[in-house]
Design an enzyme around this catalytic site. Structure first.
Site, PDB file in Angstrom:
ATOM      1  N   SER A  49      12.451  -8.836  10.474  1.00 12.87           N
ATOM      2  CA  SER A  49      12.782 -10.442  10.446  1.00 12.87           C
ATOM      3  C   SER A  49      11.607 -11.092  10.672  1.00 12.87           C
ATOM      4  O   SER A  49      10.516 -10.333  11.264  1.00 12.87           O
ATOM      5  CB  SER A  49      13.799 -10.925  11.593  1.00 12.87           C
ATOM      6  OG  SER A  49      13.138 -10.448  12.746  1.00 12.87           O
ATOM      7  N   ASP A  84      13.283  -9.132   5.972  1.00 12.21           N
ATOM      8  CA  ASP A  84      14.681  -9.497   6.359  1.00 12.21           C
ATOM      9  C   ASP A  84      14.927 -11.320   6.151  1.00 12.21           C
ATOM     10  O   ASP A  84      13.995 -11.786   7.037  1.00 12.21           O
ATOM     11  CB  ASP A  84      15.378  -8.911   7.504  1.00 12.21           C
ATOM     12  CG  ASP A  84      16.824  -8.954   7.511  1.00 12.21           C
ATOM     13  OD1 ASP A  84      17.392  -9.026   6.632  1.00 12.21           O
ATOM     14  OD2 ASP A  84      17.134  -9.037   8.574  1.00 12.21           O
ATOM     15  N   HIS A 177      26.258 -12.240  11.243  1.00 13.02           N
ATOM     16  CA  HIS A 177      25.550 -11.258  12.162  1.00 13.02           C
ATOM     17  C   HIS A 177      25.969 -11.202  13.891  1.00 13.02           C
ATOM     18  O   HIS A 177      26.540 -12.414  14.109  1.00 13.02           O
ATOM     19  CB  HIS A 177      23.808 -11.950  12.499  1.00 13.02           C
ATOM     20  CG  HIS A 177      23.366 -12.010  11.031  1.00 13.02           C
ATOM     21  ND1 HIS A 177      23.211 -13.199  10.207  1.00 13.02           N
ATOM     22  CD2 HIS A 177      22.998 -10.979   9.924  1.00 13.02           C
ATOM     23  CE1 HIS A 177      22.344 -12.814   9.233  1.00 13.02           C
ATOM     24  NE2 HIS A 177      22.212 -11.259   9.279  1.00 13.02           N
ATOM     25  N   GLY A 178      25.680 -10.150  14.503  1.00 14.02           N
ATOM     26  CA  GLY A 178      26.118  -9.985  15.718  1.00 14.02           C
ATOM     27  C   GLY A 178      27.381  -9.536  15.901  1.00 14.02           C
ATOM     28  O   GLY A 178      28.018  -9.170  14.666  1.00 14.02           O
ATOM     29  N   ASN A 231      21.626  -4.323  12.730  1.00 14.05           N
ATOM     30  CA  ASN A 231      20.684  -4.674  13.664  1.00 14.05           C
ATOM     31  C   ASN A 231      21.166  -4.625  15.187  1.00 14.05           C
ATOM     32  O   ASN A 231      20.797  -3.769  15.897  1.00 14.05           O
ATOM     33  CB  ASN A 231      20.136  -6.222  13.499  1.00 14.05           C
ATOM     34  CG  ASN A 231      18.905  -6.677  14.579  1.00 14.05           C
ATOM     35  OD1 ASN A 231      18.335  -5.897  14.857  1.00 14.05           O
ATOM     36  ND2 ASN A 231      19.095  -7.819  14.676  1.00 14.05           N
TER      37      ASN A 231
END
Ligand code: 13P
Length: 287
Positions: A49, A84, A177-178, A231
């Site tokens: 990232s 990313d 995400h997450g 991630n």
């Protein structure tokens, strides 16, 4: 072997598996992902990232470290070094710094501007043999301080962006995400099928790979997904293993922790997560 991500993803799309993109943050993280890929004889994508690039002192440092590590660890499986969620400026910097792949995330622009900027990045990247990922329909959740709404991508917009000569396409289908919230509706497979039918065999990318149930992963791959980004799950396994090590009180009486020993359990934690994902995505043995 440091390569762009184009051929590995075309092969994955054809043969019905997905290549994992694992985001890296430091030397240990990178080494853990590379060694696991080699052990599993799997292709792999190292995701960076913009925030992680800055943390590691800049994209040039990251490119030099990865290049040297691939050589010195004798990594023979295909490895792509990929930006990313890049901005327009970030993608340009990575193209200059020696990355082999970039994502230009223009999903927050209107479609016209996303198209214009994506075209420019494609021309710059392809002139150097670098592959390009574009995005339509932002991925929900928070990443590097940027919060996306989690839109479902429009198939016609996907077709327009896919037609610009990009190599693979990230399309939002309710993924975030997450960690997924308890009331998450799941992935929108109707939307994914429409996107697959509108994009003429292009490898599709599923972001937010942490916590997606195995059957949804398999269904996504059957509907054209050839790259899955992970991630948070590596971060969680790293943190959990480190916490356990510290709680066990294994410091060196008065000298503090040996940094290499302190990071070792987290390193093994990342390796275990990467291996588990490669098995789930079907990329083991596909190098
Ligand atoms: P997770 O953090 O949910 O695994 O998502 C990673 C990702 O999509 C990086 O682009």
């Amino acid at each position: 072997m440091l390569v762009n991500a184009r051929d590995m993803l075309i092969k994955a799309r054809k043969e019905g598996y997905a290549v994992g993109q694992f985001n890296i943050n430091n030397l240990e993280w990178t080494k853990a992902v590379l060694l696991t890929a080699q052990e599993c004889n799997s292709p792999v994508i190292l995701g960076v990232s913009e925030g992680a690039g800055k943390y590691m002192t800049g994209f040039k440092t990251v490119a030099a470290m990865v290049k040297a590590m691939v050589e010195e660890l004798n990594i023979t499986v295909p490895v792509a070094l990929h930006l990313d969620h890049g901005t327009y400026e970030g993608a340009q910097k990575c193209i200059e710094a020696g990355f082999t792949s970039v994502m230009f995330d223009g999903s927050h622009y209107g479609i016209e501007e996303n198209i214009a900027k994506t075209k420019e990045i494609v021309a710059m990247a392809h002139a150097k043999g670098i592959s390009v990922e574009a995005e339509v329909g932002s991925i929900g959740g928070e990443e590097d301080g940027v919060t996306g709404k989690g839109e479902v991508a429009d198939a016609q917009e996907c077709a327009m962006i896919a037609g610009l000569g990009i190599d693979f396409l990230a399309a939002g289908i309710g993924n975030i995400h997450g960690k997924y919230p308890a009331n998450w509706q799941g992935l929108d497979f109707e939307a994914l099928e429409k996107i697959m039918n509108a994009t003429d065999g292009m490898p599709l990318v599923l972001h937010g790979g942490t916590g997606i149930p195995a059957e949804m992963i398999q269904k996504s791959i059957a509907l054209g997904v050839a790259k899955i980004n992970v991630n948070t799950e590596c971060q969680l396994s790293f943190a959990e293993a480190t916490r356990k090590y510290i709680e066990a009180g294994k410091d060196q009486q008065g000298k503090g922790y040996d940094p290499r020993k302190l990071l070792a359990p987290g390193f093994e934690g990342i390796k275990a997560t990467v291996k588990e994902k490669m098995e789930l995505f079907g990329s083991v043995g596909k190098a």
